[in-house]
Design an enzyme around this catalytic site. Structure first.
Site, short mmCIF file in Angstrom:
data_model
loop_
_atom_site.label_atom_id
_atom_site.label_comp_id
_atom_site.label_asym_id
_atom_site.label_seq_id
_atom_site.Cartn_x
_atom_site.Cartn_y
_atom_site.Cartn_z
N LYS A 126 -1.07 -3.58 -9.48
CA LYS A 126 -0.89 -2.27 -8.86
C LYS A 126 -1.97 -1.34 -9.35
O LYS A 126 -2.22 -1.24 -10.55
CB LYS A 126 0.49 -1.72 -9.21
CG LYS A 126 0.79 -0.36 -8.59
CD LYS A 126 2.21 0.07 -8.89
CE LYS A 126 2.57 1.40 -8.25
NZ LYS A 126 3.97 1.79 -8.52
N LYS A 153 0.85 -1.19 0.00
CA LYS A 153 0.00 0.00 0.00
C LYS A 153 0.88 1.23 0.00
O LYS A 153 1.88 1.29 0.72
CB LYS A 153 -0.93 0.01 1.21
CG LYS A 153 -2.06 1.02 1.10
CD LYS A 153 -3.08 0.80 2.20
CE LYS A 153 -4.26 1.76 2.06
NZ LYS A 153 -5.00 1.56 0.82
N ASP A 170 14.59 6.25 -6.76
CA ASP A 170 14.02 5.74 -5.52
C ASP A 170 14.59 4.35 -5.21
O ASP A 170 13.86 3.43 -4.85
CB ASP A 170 12.49 5.68 -5.62
CG ASP A 170 11.82 5.58 -4.26
OD1 ASP A 170 12.45 5.96 -3.25
OD2 ASP A 170 10.67 5.12 -4.19
N VAL A 174 -1.15 -2.42 -3.98
CA VAL A 174 -0.75 -3.57 -4.78
C VAL A 174 -1.45 -4.79 -4.22
O VAL A 174 -1.40 -5.05 -3.01
CB VAL A 174 0.77 -3.78 -4.77
CG1 VAL A 174 1.15 -4.99 -5.62
CG2 VAL A 174 1.49 -2.54 -5.27
#
Length: 487
Positions: free
Chosen positions: A124, A103, A218, A109
């Site tokens: 997703k 989440k 990321d 997801v």
């Protein structure tokens, strides 16, 4: 020989301001649809030609002459299957929900099972209104494009994308081994050999994305997933940066004719220079405090603030950055694997931001943990200024570092991984923190109703009912990956 002259009427002046909003919207819609239609048509024609050439080369092989007719017949069936595949419409009714496994701030997801063949996937879901209001449209497109174009064994595989009036959906392979963060929470510290193995695989994954022209931005243990064999795959490209027109926020502002709005303050680190909040002084002696930080680590992963521990400083100071930003993140991950915590961990995210920006004064190795010289040198070569950072000239110079001496980067998947998840079924989620996630069934239809309710809802809502804001930015989002195979 006489020449013929033609008189043409002058081109009508284009004055879009005199037309109504519906006419302007339809013009943009038709333009976008035409571009996507012909772009997809050209791509599919090229793919079919490549498959035909590949079959032709196989038929020229003398060793395959006895199977010539079989191969040719199989290739024909494969292309017929491909055409049926293109005509098949994807939708939520094709899948049944198993459970929520992830989440985030913009969606969730879910583990789902396809009704047709029983195969298990990760689905997703992203909420369109959140994507628009939080100005995430360029990131949505970059994530979709990166996964759609990647065919790397080091990147999570995207099978299809589809949408409805409210949400975007990405159907991906399910990697049941959980993520690297879960392993770090369990084992706290890795040996140098285990760290070297995972770092080498992460290098391959980052290199694959960079070759496609994307910066991940990321890279963190949460986004490094483990497959059934314990090998890693890079996931979650929601913050990735591409360099195409539709990866730029101005493209969507022009598309929707909106005035430029300042980015949401939720995504700007606050109080970077604050020194009034106590920091965590991480040492081996305060293991209880470290464990408290780890427990809060998962909560932060689901928040709007996110987990900034691995972000390169150039991303926080709004200066220019490039692919080397991802190598800083890898350096902090290697540090955490060997030390037990990220180099800039703090109790509050804004303190972490401040420490990263001032990394020259806050980065250090604990006195009570001794690293080997090659490991320490590798970390210091990556957690440093971008101008001097190892990897700024490509992944090859990282692979050449003495820390990775003897590593066969091309044969990593042939090596048994340090941890192979013991799975009990194809829907085993024991390596995901599902107990921390709400298990609601408001997304997918139940298995016993055949998805009739969703089908009815989908068929009753058409593209014509969508506003420009909910339609134009998501044109061309749909994607299908056709898995080719030969006998």
């Amino acid at each position: 020989m006489s020449s013929t002259t033609f008189d043409f009427s002058p081109l009508p002046e284009q004055r879009s301001e005199v037309y109504g909003p519906n006419a302007n919207y339809n013009q943009k819609r038709c333009q976008q649809l035409a571009q996507e239609f012909f772009r997809d048509g050209v791509r599919r024609a090229r793919e079919r030609n490549e498959r035909q050439k590949e079959v032709g080369k196989r038929l020229e092989d003398p060793k395959l002459q006895p199977r010539r007719e079989q191969i040719w017949a199989h290739s024909g069936k494969l292309e017929a299957k491909y055409l049926r595949f293109l005509r098949t419409k994807e939708g939520l009714s094709n899948y049944e929900n198993v459970k929520t496994i992830g989440k985030g701030y913009f969606g969730e997801v879910r583990l789902v099972r396809k009704r047709q063949d029983g195969k298990v996937y990760a689905l997703k879901r992203l909420v369109k209104t959140e994507m628009i209001s939080k100005e995430q449209l360029p990131r949505v497109r970059a994530e979709r494009d990166a996964l759609a174009e990647s065919d790397s064994e080091w990147v999570v595989k995207l099978f299809t994308t589809f949408q409805d009036t409210t949400s975007l959906y990405m159907l991906m392979e399910f990697l049941p081994g959980g993520d690297l963060m879960a392993m770090l929470i369990t084992y706290e510290i890795f040996s140098e050999d285990i760290t070297r193995f995972y770092a080498a695989e992460i290098i391959n994954a980052i290199e694959a994305i960079h070759k496609l022209g994307f910066i991940h931005r990321d890279i963190k243990p949460d986004n490094i997933l483990l497959d059934r064999g314990g090998h890693i795959k890079l996931a979650d490209f929601g913050l990735s940066k591409g360099f195409r027109k539709n990866h730029d926020s101005k493209f969507y502002q022009d598309l929707l004719q909106q005035q430029q709005q300042p980015p949401s303050l939720s995504y700007r680190p606050q109080n970077r220079n604050s020194v009034n909040i106590d920091e965590i002084s991480l040492t081996v002696s305060n293991r209880a405090q470290i464990n408290d930080w780890r427990r809060s680590r998962r909560v932060l992963a689901y928040s709007a603030v996110g987990t900034p521990d691995y972000i390169a400083p150039e991303l926080l100071t709004y200066r220019g950055y490039s692919f080397e930003a991802d190598w800083w993140s890898l350096g902090t991950i290697i540090y955490e694997c060997l030390i037990g915590w990220p180099p800039f961990a703090a109790e509050h995210p804004h303190d972490t931001y401040r420490k990263i920006v001032n990394w020259q004064h806050s980065f250090f190795f604990p006195d009570d943990i001794q690293l080997r010289p090659n490991a320490a040198n590798l970390i210091k070569s990556m957690v440093c200024n971008s101008d001097n950072r190892l990897g700024r000239n490509g992944a090859a110079e990282i692979k050449a570092h003495p820390f990775f001496e003897g590593v066969d980067f091309n044969g990593l998947r042939r090596i048994r991984a340090p941890f192979v998840p013991p799975l009990t079924s194809d829907v085993d989620t024991s390596f995901f923190p599902v107990e921390q996630l709400p298990q609601t069934d408001n997304l997918l239809p139940a298995a016993d109703n055949g998805g009739a309710a969703t089908d009815a809802a989908t068929s009753s809502s058409t593209d014509d009912a969508l506003t420009p804001e909910m339609f134009l930015p998501f044109l061309g989002y749909t994607f299908k990956r056709f898995e080719k195979s030969f006998v």
